[in-house]
Scaffold this motif. Structure first.
Motif, PDB file in Angstrom:
ATOM      1  N   ASP A 183       0.827  -1.210   0.000  1.00 29.35           N
ATOM      2  CA  ASP A 183       0.000   0.000   0.000  1.00 29.35           C
ATOM      3  C   ASP A 183       0.865   1.267   0.000  1.00 29.35           C
ATOM      4  O   ASP A 183       0.597   2.233   0.721  1.00 29.35           O
ATOM      5  CB  ASP A 183      -0.943   0.007   1.210  1.00 29.35           C
ATOM      6  N   VAL A 184       1.919   1.247  -0.840  1.00 28.43           N
ATOM      7  CA  VAL A 184       2.798   2.407  -1.014  1.00 28.43           C
ATOM      8  C   VAL A 184       2.499   3.023  -2.372  1.00 28.43           C
ATOM      9  O   VAL A 184       2.458   2.324  -3.388  1.00 28.43           O
ATOM     10  CB  VAL A 184       4.280   2.002  -0.919  1.00 28.43           C
ATOM     11  N   ASP A 185       2.312   4.343  -2.394  1.00 30.02           N
ATOM     12  CA  ASP A 185       1.935   5.044  -3.618  1.00 30.02           C
ATOM     13  C   ASP A 185       3.177   5.385  -4.440  1.00 30.02           C
ATOM     14  O   ASP A 185       4.076   6.089  -3.965  1.00 30.02           O
ATOM     15  CB  ASP A 185       1.177   6.327  -3.231  1.00 30.02           C
ATOM     16  N   LEU A 186       3.237   4.877  -5.682  1.00 28.68           N
ATOM     17  CA  LEU A 186       4.331   5.178  -6.606  1.00 28.68           C
ATOM     18  C   LEU A 186       3.740   5.705  -7.914  1.00 28.68           C
ATOM     19  O   LEU A 186       3.706   5.003  -8.927  1.00 28.68           O
ATOM     20  CB  LEU A 186       5.175   3.926  -6.886  1.00 28.68           C
ATOM     21  N   PRO A 187       3.290   6.953  -7.938  1.00 27.31           N
ATOM     22  CA  PRO A 187       2.573   7.449  -9.117  1.00 27.31           C
ATOM     23  C   PRO A 187       3.415   7.507 -10.387  1.00 27.31           C
ATOM     24  O   PRO A 187       2.907   7.228 -11.477  1.00 27.31           O
ATOM     25  CB  PRO A 187       2.113   8.846  -8.685  1.00 27.31           C
ATOM     26  N   ILE A 188       4.688   7.879 -10.277  1.00 28.63           N
ATOM     27  CA  ILE A 188       5.516   7.954 -11.490  1.00 28.63           C
ATOM     28  C   ILE A 188       5.783   6.545 -12.021  1.00 28.63           C
ATOM     29  O   ILE A 188       5.682   6.299 -13.230  1.00 28.63           O
ATOM     30  CB  ILE A 188       6.826   8.704 -11.210  1.00 28.63           C
ATOM     31  N   THR A 189       6.096   5.625 -11.140  1.00 25.49           N
ATOM     32  CA  THR A 189       6.303   4.234 -11.562  1.00 25.49           C
ATOM     33  C   THR A 189       5.032   3.676 -12.191  1.00 25.49           C
ATOM     34  O   THR A 189       5.088   2.956 -13.202  1.00 25.49           O
ATOM     35  CB  THR A 189       6.717   3.376 -10.353  1.00 25.49           C
ATOM     36  N   GLU A 190       3.886   4.019 -11.615  1.00 26.31           N
ATOM     37  CA  GLU A 190       2.615   3.542 -12.166  1.00 26.31           C
ATOM     38  C   GLU A 190       2.399   4.106 -13.570  1.00 26.31           C
ATOM     39  O   GLU A 190       1.937   3.390 -14.478  1.00 26.31           O
ATOM     40  CB  GLU A 190       1.467   3.945 -11.248  1.00 26.31           C
ATOM     41  N   ALA A 191       2.732   5.366 -13.768  1.00 27.78           N
ATOM     42  CA  ALA A 191       2.579   5.976 -15.089  1.00 27.78           C
ATOM     43  C   ALA A 191       3.524   5.331 -16.100  1.00 27.78           C
ATOM     44  O   ALA A 191       3.144   5.083 -17.259  1.00 27.78           O
ATOM     45  CB  ALA A 191       2.842   7.478 -14.999  1.00 27.78           C
ATOM     46  N   ALA A 226      -0.555   9.561 -20.025  1.00 26.92           N
ATOM     47  CA  ALA A 226       0.045   9.269 -18.724  1.00 26.92           C
ATOM     48  C   ALA A 226       0.552  10.540 -18.057  1.00 26.92           C
ATOM     49  O   ALA A 226       0.381  10.725 -16.840  1.00 26.92           O
ATOM     50  CB  ALA A 226       1.181   8.269 -18.890  1.00 26.92           C
ATOM     51  N   VAL A 227       1.143  11.428 -18.841  1.00 27.28           N
ATOM     52  CA  VAL A 227       1.616  12.698 -18.290  1.00 27.28           C
ATOM     53  C   VAL A 227       0.436  13.527 -17.799  1.00 27.28           C
ATOM     54  O   VAL A 227       0.467  14.113 -16.702  1.00 27.28           O
ATOM     55  CB  VAL A 227       2.435  13.481 -19.336  1.00 27.28           C
ATOM     56  N   SER A 228      -0.642  13.559 -18.565  1.00 26.98           N
ATOM     57  CA  SER A 228      -1.828  14.313 -18.155  1.00 26.98           C
ATOM     58  C   SER A 228      -2.412  13.765 -16.859  1.00 26.98           C
ATOM     59  O   SER A 228      -2.858  14.521 -15.992  1.00 26.98           O
ATOM     60  CB  SER A 228      -2.889  14.261 -19.258  1.00 26.98           C
ATOM     61  N   ALA A 229      -2.369  12.444 -16.702  1.00 29.82           N
ATOM     62  CA  ALA A 229      -2.886  11.827 -15.482  1.00 29.82           C
ATOM     63  C   ALA A 229      -2.042  12.213 -14.271  1.00 29.82           C
ATOM     64  O   ALA A 229      -2.574  12.458 -13.175  1.00 29.82           O
ATOM     65  CB  ALA A 229      -2.934  10.310 -15.636  1.00 29.82           C
ATOM     66  N   LEU A 230      -0.727  12.302 -14.463  1.00 37.82           N
ATOM     67  CA  LEU A 230       0.135  12.741 -13.365  1.00 37.82           C
ATOM     68  C   LEU A 230      -0.167  14.185 -12.984  1.00 37.82           C
ATOM     69  O   LEU A 230      -0.245  14.528 -11.796  1.00 37.82           O
ATOM     70  CB  LEU A 230       1.607  12.605 -13.762  1.00 37.82           C
ATOM     71  N   LEU A 231      -0.339  15.039 -13.989  1.00 36.53           N
ATOM     72  CA  LEU A 231      -0.613  16.452 -13.713  1.00 36.53           C
ATOM     73  C   LEU A 231      -1.984  16.657 -13.079  1.00 36.53           C
ATOM     74  O   LEU A 231      -2.197  17.631 -12.350  1.00 36.53           O
ATOM     75  CB  LEU A 231      -0.526  17.254 -15.014  1.00 36.53           C
ATOM     76  N   ALA A 232      -2.908  15.731 -13.326  1.00 40.93           N
ATOM     77  CA  ALA A 232      -4.263  15.869 -12.813  1.00 40.93           C
ATOM     78  C   ALA A 232      -4.416  15.384 -11.376  1.00 40.93           C
ATOM     79  O   ALA A 232      -5.494  15.519 -10.783  1.00 40.93           O
ATOM     80  CB  ALA A 232      -5.239  15.101 -13.715  1.00 40.93           C
ATOM     81  N   VAL A 264      -1.042   2.685 -22.797  1.00 39.94           N
ATOM     82  CA  VAL A 264      -1.457   4.067 -22.544  1.00 39.94           C
ATOM     83  C   VAL A 264      -0.502   5.017 -23.261  1.00 39.94           C
ATOM     84  O   VAL A 264       0.724   4.856 -23.187  1.00 39.94           O
ATOM     85  CB  VAL A 264      -1.466   4.367 -21.028  1.00 39.94           C
ATOM     86  N   ALA A 265      -1.044   5.974 -23.970  1.00 38.47           N
ATOM     87  CA  ALA A 265      -0.210   6.950 -24.666  1.00 38.47           C
ATOM     88  C   ALA A 265       0.597   7.777 -23.668  1.00 38.47           C
ATOM     89  O   ALA A 265       0.122   8.092 -22.574  1.00 38.47           O
ATOM     90  CB  ALA A 265      -1.075   7.871 -25.516  1.00 38.47           C
ATOM     91  N   ALA A 266       1.831   8.112 -24.042  1.00 38.12           N
ATOM     92  CA  ALA A 266       2.687   8.872 -23.144  1.00 38.12           C
ATOM     93  C   ALA A 266       2.033  10.187 -22.732  1.00 38.12           C
ATOM     94  O   ALA A 266       2.089  10.592 -21.568  1.00 38.12           O
ATOM     95  CB  ALA A 266       4.036   9.131 -23.820  1.00 38.12           C
ATOM     96  N   GLU A 267       1.399  10.862 -23.676  1.00 33.02           N
ATOM     97  CA  GLU A 267       0.733  12.128 -23.364  1.00 33.02           C
ATOM     98  C   GLU A 267      -0.375  11.941 -22.335  1.00 33.02           C
ATOM     99  O   GLU A 267      -0.564  12.773 -21.433  1.00 33.02           O
ATOM    100  CB  GLU A 267       0.153  12.759 -24.635  1.00 33.02           C
TER     101      GLU A 267
END
Length: 369
Positions: A321-329, A343-349, A338-341
């Motif tokens: 239960d450790v959050d790794l958002p960049i690794t997940e993207a 994934a980046v939008s999901a990180l920014l959101a 998933v398109a790179a664009e």
């Protein structure tokens, strides 16, 4: 008056003639008798004949003092001559670590070797088990060093740090860290490598060194994607900074020391791998950001540990239960189509939050949603 005591002689045996194993063998041969073992007999013969490793380090001359062989038994016999202290450096990838450790354990047990120390250099999580290298090594070396045995800690450890093999082989400056619970292992590694252009620091945080070495490759892929998409240096700085926080969060959850991630094997290795032109992980990200399919990139001969270990790291983090958002993207882009664009939008959101987990909300501040 008796003569002053002298240090026992030292011999170094490097297993694995890839780029990093060859580079470390070259560095060690400048300080102690060193043998480099190559699995491929043809490669070993060509290296002896030409004085360079054309497959992995083309154009880099190897020291004349370096011995090269494909005979593993002969290499062990030579290393253990004269009652010398022996340092074995395992220059193999994570996928080959267990088998190599078992080979080493069998040979050392037959010899009854008591002055042999082992350090590995691979970075990543095992793909099918999500184990870190020390967990793999401890299991594979259990016949030699039984778990829970009394006495000094096993003479094993990890050698890591911000380093491109080509530069080390060329004799350019580098700083590394050896981490072990056995002080003699650290001391012997320093004796084998520290000097001239190589500086070696010591520590005990094996987990922290390994988590930094593994996750920095994944973050470097993300930075390469951002650069490939021409998102700018601000985006790269943000990914490096938040990637470092991601590495530390995961490492501490696994038992690492937070301070390790501000050192050579954390911040240092991350900056090098995320920005250096010799970084294979960054190169994979650049190609993906430019729209090239991962299968085509890998088929071209580019190998990157960040691709190999990303899914395993994420799976282990999910279990904890450790959050790794960049690794997940990165995993979403590499493996889920998933398109790179996107994934980046999901990180920014992602919702706004405090930068540090120790921050507390000032009175009256509205929490962003």
């Amino acid at each position: 008056m008796p003569p002053p005591a002298t240090e026992p002689s030292l011999r170094v045996l490097v297993l694995g003639a890839g780029s990093w194993g060859t580079a470390l063998a070259a560095a060690a041969s400048r300080r102690a008798p060193t043998t480099l073992w190559a699995r491929d007999a043809g490669q070993a013969a060509l290296m002896r004949e030409t004085g360079n490793n054309a497959r992995y380090l083309p154009g880099v001359a190897l020291p004349d003092a370096l011995s090269i062989t494909a005979d593993l038994d002969a290499a062990f016999e030579d290393a253990h001559r004269d009652g010398a202290h022996v340092l074995i450096i395992l220059g193999v990838p994570v996928a080959g670590l267990a088998a190599t450790c078992r080979d080493v354990a069998a040979r050392l047990k037959r010899r009854g070797a008591t002055q042999t120390h082992i350090v590995w250099t691979c970075k990543g999580f095992e793909s099918d088990t999500a184990r870190l290298p020390h967990e793999i090594a401890q299991d594979a070396l259990a016949a030699l060093y039984p778990p829970g045995a009394k006495g000094a800690p096993p003479p094993i450890g990890v050698l890591s740090g911000p380093s491109f093999a080509r530069e080390v082989a060329q004799g350019l400056p580098v700083a590394l860290t050896v981490a072990s619970h056995n002080a003699a292992t650290c001391e012997l590694t320093i004796r084998a490598l520290h000097g001239a252009a190589v500086r070696v620091y010591a520590g005990t945080d094996v987990v922290g060194v390994e988590v930094g070495g593994a996750l920095k490759n994944v973050i470097a892929v993300a930075c390469g994607v951002a650069d490939g998409l021409a998102l700018g240096t601000n985006a790269r700085a943000a990914l490096i900074t938040r990637g470092l926080a991601e590495m530390a969060r995961f490492g501490v959850a696994l038992g690492a020391q937070a301070e390790t991630f501000s050192g050579l094997t954390g911040l240092g290795d991350l900056v090098l791998t995320a920005t250096g032109d010799l970084s294979r992980n960054r190169r994979v990200g650049l190609e993906i950001g430019a729209g090239r399919p991962l299968a085509d990139i890998l088929a071209s001969g580019i190998t990157a540990e960040g691709v190999r270990c990303a899914r395993a790291a994420l799976a282990r983090a999910h279990r904890m239960d450790v959050d790794l958002p960049i690794t997940e993207a990165v995993c979403a882009v590499l493996f889920d189509g998933v398109a790179a664009e996107t994934a980046v939008s999901a990180l920014l959101a992602r919702e706004a939050r405090y930068e540090s987990s120790t921050d507390t909300a000032p009175a009256g501040l509205i929490t962003p949603t």
